[in-house]
Design an enzyme around this catalytic site. Structure first.
Site, PDB file in Angstrom:
ATOM      1  N   CYS A 185      19.184   6.422  -0.690  1.00  0.00           N
ATOM      2  CA  CYS A 185      17.809   6.190  -0.242  1.00  0.00           C
ATOM      3  C   CYS A 185      17.672   6.631   1.214  1.00  0.00           C
ATOM      4  O   CYS A 185      17.780   5.826   2.145  1.00  0.00           O
ATOM      5  CB  CYS A 185      17.433   4.717  -0.405  1.00  0.00           C
ATOM      6  SG  CYS A 185      15.693   4.390  -0.070  1.00  0.00           S
TER       7      CYS A 185
ATOM      8  N   GLU B  90      -1.143  -3.182 -10.537  1.00  0.00           N
ATOM      9  CA  GLU B  90      -0.349  -3.892 -11.534  1.00  0.00           C
ATOM     10  C   GLU B  90       1.049  -3.289 -11.651  1.00  0.00           C
ATOM     11  O   GLU B  90       2.031  -4.004 -11.881  1.00  0.00           O
ATOM     12  CB  GLU B  90      -1.077  -3.864 -12.878  1.00  0.00           C
ATOM     13  CG  GLU B  90      -2.355  -4.703 -12.870  1.00  0.00           C
ATOM     14  CD  GLU B  90      -3.194  -4.537 -14.119  1.00  0.00           C
ATOM     15  OE1 GLU B  90      -3.555  -5.551 -14.739  1.00  0.00           O
ATOM     16  OE2 GLU B  90      -3.503  -3.379 -14.473  1.00  0.00           O
TER      17      GLU B  90
END
Length: 492
Positions: A130, A463
């Site tokens: 990352c 969501e």
């Protein structure tokens, strides 16, 4: 709760972009600087996320007064408003808890010195390649006085940190293999040994950044402007775009389609939502009518655990880590392996025998005061967070669905809840969703926009971000359970 940091002490160097991207509106001097021959970086990409249209994120941030306060707190504490914070803007209650916890781990009094904390963050993020998080914490590490030589590779860091590499490796990829021997090796390393308090602080940092790497890839977080891959010196192709546009809602680039369901008809994705709603209704009726025996529920857990081994993406290819990231960890070939692959049997972790609420929480709080409470609050907010909506439907009880997601993640890690019927998981989570969950949690560096778009195609981006919050907190708790159980066994 405002973060306890004075604004005049903030680290403002990385994000002093208003001057770099000046305009008449914000008082900057873009034209003047260019006339002086200064190379001015401009952001690449279209906002904080490659997966979510920028205008949706900015609209939420500009409409919510609570967000303005949180943004001010975050900037005062860190000297930046990073893209992770901007994407979490959809869920202010969680964001407040997240920022408060991260601030405490990195900046408040604790067993580890500040530069160790950021270096451990680099080590943890690097395990998942990352570069976004690695770059952020390289800057922070140097700012708090860290030795630049350590950044040349883990072998240049103190032996004490090098010794942490094995725990970092196993915790990130195969936490079920952690034993009390791993703990003993760190606590009894003579002059390079860790104290119990230091080790708990380190474990919390490792699990925090392993999980945050999952969020970074799962939401397609874009590089910061001051980091590699986040800027260009080429002239803008459309129009002059200024960072001050974030505050007034102007956009100068074409946005991605709002609907993430590419090449899928609205009617198809609509029926997917309706089918999921119907399954939830039927499962609730079955719950009310009859309850499965303990033996049956144990059998369903084993079936689901085995089936999770065969959930993988067609895009599942090895990702070769860049040297700039891989130098911060050892054994680059070590990665995720399914729980029971190659006939290896590991006993099931029963939550009834060791759980966060009764065991992990108290151990963390005893050795690193107040952190257990902060983490516990963050777990509860993520697990219980609901707006009682599902796509276009309102007044929906989503607790069954949230529990299925949480327990599926723990099932992949071999963690079993005796009171849960694992047969519900296959009813509620379709294959594309399982692929996304497993990739985000186990191999986040392999997440693609196609995976993000392919699950819950009629659902809002807010969501889907909510789903990612569930994924990262369930993952963090799973890692903590294995590590803290090993520490407890060592202590007893």
């Amino acid at each position: 709760m405002r973060l306890a940091a004075a604004a005049n002490e903030a680290y403002t160097a990385p994000l002093a972009v208003s001057g770099l991207l000046g305009c008449k509106q914000c008082g900057g001097g873009r034209d003047q600087d260019e006339e002086l021959g200064i190379r001015i970086p401009r952001p690449l990409g279209q906002g904080p996320s490659r997966f979510i249209p920028e205008k949706e994120i900015l609209q939420v941030g500009s409409e919510d007064a609570q967000m303005h306060a949180l943004f001010a707190d975050s900037f005062a504490a860190l000297g930046r408003l990073d893209n992770i914070t901007l994407v979490m803007v959809f869920h202010p209650q969680y964001l407040e808890s997240f920022l408060k916890t991260q601030h405490y781990l990195l900046q408040m009094d604790g067993p580890l010195p500040l530069h160790y904390r950021h270096y451990i963050g680099i080590m943890a993020a690097a395990r998942h390649q990352c570069s976004y998080l690695v770059n952020l914490h390289v800057n922070d590490f140097l700012h708090v006085g860290g030795d630049p030589k350590w950044l040349n590779g883990l072998e240049n860091a103190p032996q004490k940190l090098q010794n942490l590499g094995e725990l970092n490796k196993v915790l990130a990829h195969r936490p079920w293999l952690i034993t009390k021997e791993h703990i003993e090796g760190l606590l009894k390393a003579e002059e390079h040994s860790w104290s119990l308090a230091e080790l708990v602080h380190a474990v919390v940092l490792l699990t925090h950044y392993h999980s945050l790497a999952s969020f970074t890839f799962g939401c397609g977080i874009s590089p910061e402007i001051h980091c590699d891959g986040g800027h260009t010196f080429r002239p803008p192709s459309v129009s002059n775009y200024c960072i001050c546009d974030i505050t007034n809602g102007n956009h100068s680039v074409d946005e991605m389609p709002v609907n993430s369901a590419e090449n899928v008809s609205v009617s198809d994705s609509f029926f997917e939502v309706e089918a999921l709603m119907e399954k939830m209704r039927q499962l609730q009726e079955c719950r009310d009518e009859e309850e499965a025996s303990q033996e049956e529920m144990a059998s369903r857990f084993e079936i689901e655990k085995r089936e999770s081994m065969f959930v993988f993406s067609s895009d599942d290819e090895e990702v070769t880590p860049a040297r700039a990231v891989s130098r911060h960890f050892e054994d680059t070939s070590y990665g995720y392996k399914d729980f029971s692959r190659h006939g290896m049997h590991v006993p099931t972790f029963r939550v009834q025998d060791y759980c966060w609420e009764d065991h992990g929480y108290s151990l963390v709080n005893r050795l690193y005061p107040d952190v257990g409470q902060l983490i516990d609050e963050k777990f509860h907010i993520a697990y219980n967070l609901t707006y009682n909506t599902m796509a276009m439907h309102k007044d929906v009880d989503t607790s069954m669905l949230r529990r299925a997601i949480w327990n599926y993640i723990h099932c992949m890690f071999g963690i079993r809840y005796d009171d849960y019927d694992y047969g519900e998981i296959n009813q509620l989570l379709d294959r594309s969703f399982k692929v996304y969950i497993k990739t985000v949690v186990c191999t986040p560096e392999k997440v693609t926009k196609r995976m993000y778009d392919s699950f819950w195609r009629q659902f809002k981006h807010s969501e889907k971000v909510h789903v990612n919050l569930l994924l990262i907190e369930a993952r963090m708790q799973a890692e903590l359970l294995y590590a803290l159980r090993a520490i407890t066994r060592y202590m007893t």
